[in-house]
Scaffold this motif. Structure first.
Motif, short mmCIF file in Angstrom:
data_model
loop_
_atom_site.label_atom_id
_atom_site.label_comp_id
_atom_site.label_asym_id
_atom_site.label_seq_id
_atom_site.Cartn_x
_atom_site.Cartn_y
_atom_site.Cartn_z
N CYS A 1 -2.59 -4.30 -9.17
CA CYS A 1 -1.95 -4.95 -8.02
C CYS A 1 -1.20 -6.21 -8.43
O CYS A 1 -1.69 -7.03 -9.22
CB CYS A 1 -3.00 -5.30 -6.97
SG CYS A 1 -3.71 -3.87 -6.12
N TRP B 1 -2.46 3.41 -3.63
CA TRP B 1 -3.05 2.10 -3.85
C TRP B 1 -3.09 1.33 -2.55
O TRP B 1 -2.38 1.64 -1.59
CB TRP B 1 -2.27 1.31 -4.90
CG TRP B 1 -0.83 1.05 -4.55
CD1 TRP B 1 -0.32 0.04 -3.78
CD2 TRP B 1 0.30 1.82 -4.98
NE1 TRP B 1 1.04 0.14 -3.69
CE2 TRP B 1 1.45 1.22 -4.43
CE3 TRP B 1 0.45 2.95 -5.78
CZ2 TRP B 1 2.73 1.73 -4.65
CZ3 TRP B 1 1.72 3.45 -6.00
CH2 TRP B 1 2.85 2.84 -5.44
N ASP B 2 -3.92 0.31 -2.51
CA ASP B 2 -3.95 -0.63 -1.39
C ASP B 2 -4.20 -2.02 -1.97
O ASP B 2 -5.32 -2.34 -2.40
CB ASP B 2 -5.03 -0.27 -0.39
CG ASP B 2 -4.93 -1.11 0.90
OD1 ASP B 2 -4.22 -2.13 0.87
OD2 ASP B 2 -5.56 -0.74 1.90
N CYS B 3 -3.14 -2.81 -2.00
CA CYS B 3 -3.21 -4.17 -2.56
C CYS B 3 -3.02 -5.22 -1.47
O CYS B 3 -2.69 -6.38 -1.77
CB CYS B 3 -2.13 -4.35 -3.64
SG CYS B 3 -2.21 -3.17 -5.01
N THR B 4 -3.21 -4.83 -0.21
CA THR B 4 -2.85 -5.71 0.90
C THR B 4 -3.87 -6.80 1.18
O THR B 4 -3.54 -7.81 1.82
CB THR B 4 -2.64 -4.88 2.18
OG1 THR B 4 -3.84 -4.14 2.46
CG2 THR B 4 -1.47 -3.93 2.00
N ARG C 1 -9.07 -4.73 -3.33
CA ARG C 1 -7.86 -4.02 -3.78
C ARG C 1 -8.23 -2.87 -4.71
O ARG C 1 -9.17 -2.97 -5.50
CB ARG C 1 -6.93 -5.00 -4.50
CG ARG C 1 -6.53 -6.19 -3.64
CD ARG C 1 -5.87 -7.29 -4.48
NE ARG C 1 -5.77 -8.54 -3.72
CZ ARG C 1 -5.61 -9.74 -4.26
NH1 ARG C 1 -5.53 -9.87 -5.58
NH2 ARG C 1 -5.54 -10.80 -3.49
N THR D 1 -6.50 0.89 -6.86
CA THR D 1 -5.41 1.80 -7.23
C THR D 1 -6.02 3.13 -7.65
O THR D 1 -7.16 3.18 -8.13
CB THR D 1 -4.58 1.23 -8.40
OG1 THR D 1 -5.42 1.09 -9.55
CG2 THR D 1 -3.97 -0.12 -8.04
N SER E 1 0.85 -1.20 0.00
CA SER E 1 0.00 0.00 0.00
C SER E 1 0.88 1.24 0.00
O SER E 1 2.03 1.22 0.47
CB SER E 1 -0.93 0.02 1.23
OG SER E 1 -0.17 0.10 2.43
#
Length: 440
Positions: A409, A390-393, A400, A402, A379
Motif C-alpha cells: 500500500c 487490495w484495500d489500502c483505505t 490494510r 493486498t 481499493s
C-alpha cells in the motif's frame, strides 16, 4: 581493520582488459600483460588479484600465475601454493588463472590470492599454448600492507524495486489495473519529493527497446526507453537482475554464471546505465559459493534478502553481500478482520511501516536497504476473488491488505519513508562502493 576473506575468488574479468598492451602475435609467440597490480604499487588488505591480457599464435591452454614473497635483495623466498588460504611453499609454484570466455588465442585472465600476509611480493604471468610450453613471463613487484581502520561515514539508505516492475497488471496482455495501480514512475515522483532516488533490478532479456513487456499475465516490465527516462528525470539507477532471471545454483560452469551476471554489464553500459556494476540482484535470491565467486569479480555487491541493517564491516567482507529487506504486502495485521486469515501466496502478511522505518535509520558506517515491488492505493477488487485485489483505505496500517505479496500500500510506503532518519544519506550501490573502497 583487517578484511578477512574466507573463500577463494578466481576472477572473471571483462574483455576491456584485453585491449591493454595487446599487439599482433608473431609466429610461436605467447605473451601476457599485467594490468593489476601495477608495478611498485601498494595493495591494502589481505588479498590481491593479478589480471591482464594474453595473446598467442596458437591455441592457449592456460595462463599461469606465480606469486612470491621477496627478500631485501629482491629474490623470491616463498611461493603461493594455496590461493584460498594464502599458504606458501619454498619451492617454485605457479597456478592456472581463470580465462574470460572468448577467443582461444587472445583474451583476459585473472587470478586472486587470498589470506596473504604483509610483505613485498612479485607476481609473474605466462602463457601455455599448444606450441609454447612456457611463454615469456611478465612480472611486477608490489607491496601488501595491513588495512587501517577506515574513517566513519554517515549512515546510508537505499530504496530498490525488484525487477523494476512497472505496475500491477492483469490478463494475457498485462492490462494495467485502471484504479489504484501506481506506476514505477509515480513511485519515483513520491521519492523525489523527499530527496530520494531509487535503484531497480533489470532482467536484460525481458526488456524491450520501446515496448513494455508482459510476464506471467500480471507483471509489466518497463522498456529501455522507460528506464532511460526514469534515469534522466529521477536519478534512477539500473542494476543487473540477470540476463534471463535464471537460478544460478543450477549452473555448473563459470561460463554459465558469467553469462547470467557479468555479461549483462556491457549491455547495460551500452544503454547508458554505467552504474550497474554497483550491485547484482541474484535472481530470486538464489546463490551459492560458486555464484558468489564469479559475481564478486564484476559487481561491487550482491543483494541478499535479510532482516536487518548492514554494517560496513559485513558488506566489505567477501562475498560482499548486502542484506536487503524484501517488502511484502499480503494479509492484514488486525486479528478481528477477515483479511487477517485470508489466503495469500506463501502466507505473507503486510510488513509494518514502522519496522521499515527502523531500517532507514542507520548509524555511521551502516547501510539500510529496502526493496519494494508494486505499489497500490485506494481499493480494488474483492477479497477472495480470482483477480488481484487490495484495500489500502484505512488510516490504520494494520487494516490494510493486498491479495499478492509483491503489492504494498502506498500510504504504508510513505509512512515508512517519512519515518526515516532525515540525516541518513540516500545512495545507490556505486555511492557506497566508492565511499567504502569496494572496486571489483
Amino acid at each position: 581493520m583487517t578484511n578477512t576473506v574466507r573463500t577463494a575468488s578466481l576472477a572473471v574479468v571483462g574483455a576491456a582488459t584485453l585491449a591493454v598492451g595487446v599487439a599482433p602475435a608473431m609466429a610461436s609467440e605467447a605473451k601476457t600483460t599485467i594490468t593489476a597490480p601495477t608495478a611498485g604499487s601498494t595493495v591494502t588488505g589481505t588479498s590481491v588479484t593479478v589480471k591482464g591480457g594474453y595473446w598467442a599464435s596458437a591455441s592457449v591452454k592456460e595462463v599461469r600465475v606465480a606469486i612470491c614473497t621477496l627478500d631485501t635483495a629482491g629474490k623470491c623466498t616463498a611461493y603461493v601454493a594455496n590461493p584460498t588460504t594464502g599458504a606458501m611453499v619454498t619451492s617454485y609454484r605457479s597456478i592456472p588463472a581463470t580465462l574470460t570466455p572468448g577467443s582461444q588465442t587472445a583474451g583476459s585472465y585473472a587470478f586472486a590470492a587470498l589470506g596473504l600476509k604483509p610483505a613485498a611480493y612479485k607476481a609473474a604471468a605466462f602463457v601455455v599454448s599448444s606450441d609454447t610450453p612456457k611463454g615469456t613471463p611478465t612480472q611486477v613487484s608490489f607491496t601488501l600492507k595491513n588495512e587501517t581502520t577506515p574513517p566513519p561515514t554517515a549512515g546510508f539508505i537505499s530504496i530498490g524495486f525488484g525487477r523494476s516492475q512497472w505496475s500491477v497488471a492483469t490478463g494475457t496482455n498485462c492490462n494495467v489495473v485502471p484504479v489504484g495501480a501506481r506506476t514505477l514512475e509515480e513511485n519515483l515522483i513520491d521519492l523525489k519529493a523527499r530527496g530520494i532516488s531509487a535503484q531497480g533490478g533489470v532482467v536484460v532479456n525481458r526488456t524491450e527497446a520501446t515496448t513494455q513487456s508482459c510476464y506471467q499475465q500480471q507483471i509489466l516490465h518497463p522498456s529501455w526507453a522507460d528506464l532511460a527516462r526514469l534515469r534522466d528525470t529521477y536519478g534512477f539507477t539500473a542494476v543487473s537482475q540477470g540476463m534471463n532471471y535464471a537460478d544460478m545454483t543450477k549452473m555448473t560452469t563459470d561460463s554459465q554464471r558469467f553469462q547470467e551476471s557479468g555479461a549483462t554489464l556491457p549491455i547495460l553500459n551500452s544503454k547508458g546505465f554505467t552504474r550497474a556494476w554497483g550491485m547484482f540482484n541474484y535472481p530470486n535470491d538464489k546463490m551459492n559459493a560458486d555464484a558468489n565467486r564469479v559475481v564478486s569479480q564484476s559487481f561491487a555487491f550482491g543483494r541478499k534478502y535479510g532482516t536487518s541493517i548492514n554494517t560496513r564491516a559485513q558488506v566489505m567482507t567477501y562475498p560482499y553481500l548486502v542484506k536487503t529487506i524484501s517488502v511484502m504486502g499480503g494479509k492484514c495485521n488486525n486479528k478481528n478482520l477477515a483479511c487477517y486469515s485470508m489466503p495469500v501466496k506463501n502466507d505473507k502478511r503486510t510488513a509494518p511501516p514502522s519496522r521499515l522505518a527502523q531500517i532507514l535509520r542507520p548509524k555511521a558506517n551502516e547501510w539500510g536497504v529496502l526493496q519494494f515491488y508494486r505499489i497500490v492505493e485506494g481499493s480494488y477488487g474483492r477479497m477472495g476473488g480470482r483477480d488481484v485485489a487490495w484495500d489500502c483505505t484505512s488510516s490504520d496500517w494494520r487494516n490494510r491488505w493486498t491479495s499478492a505479496p509483491e503489492m504494498y500500500c502506498r500510504n504504508s510506503f510513505l509512512e515508512a519513508l517519512d519515518g526515516r532518519d532525515k540525516t541518513a544519506v540516500p545512495v545507490d550501490a556505486v555511492d557506497v562502493a566508492n565511499a567504502w573502497g569496494r572496486n571489483p
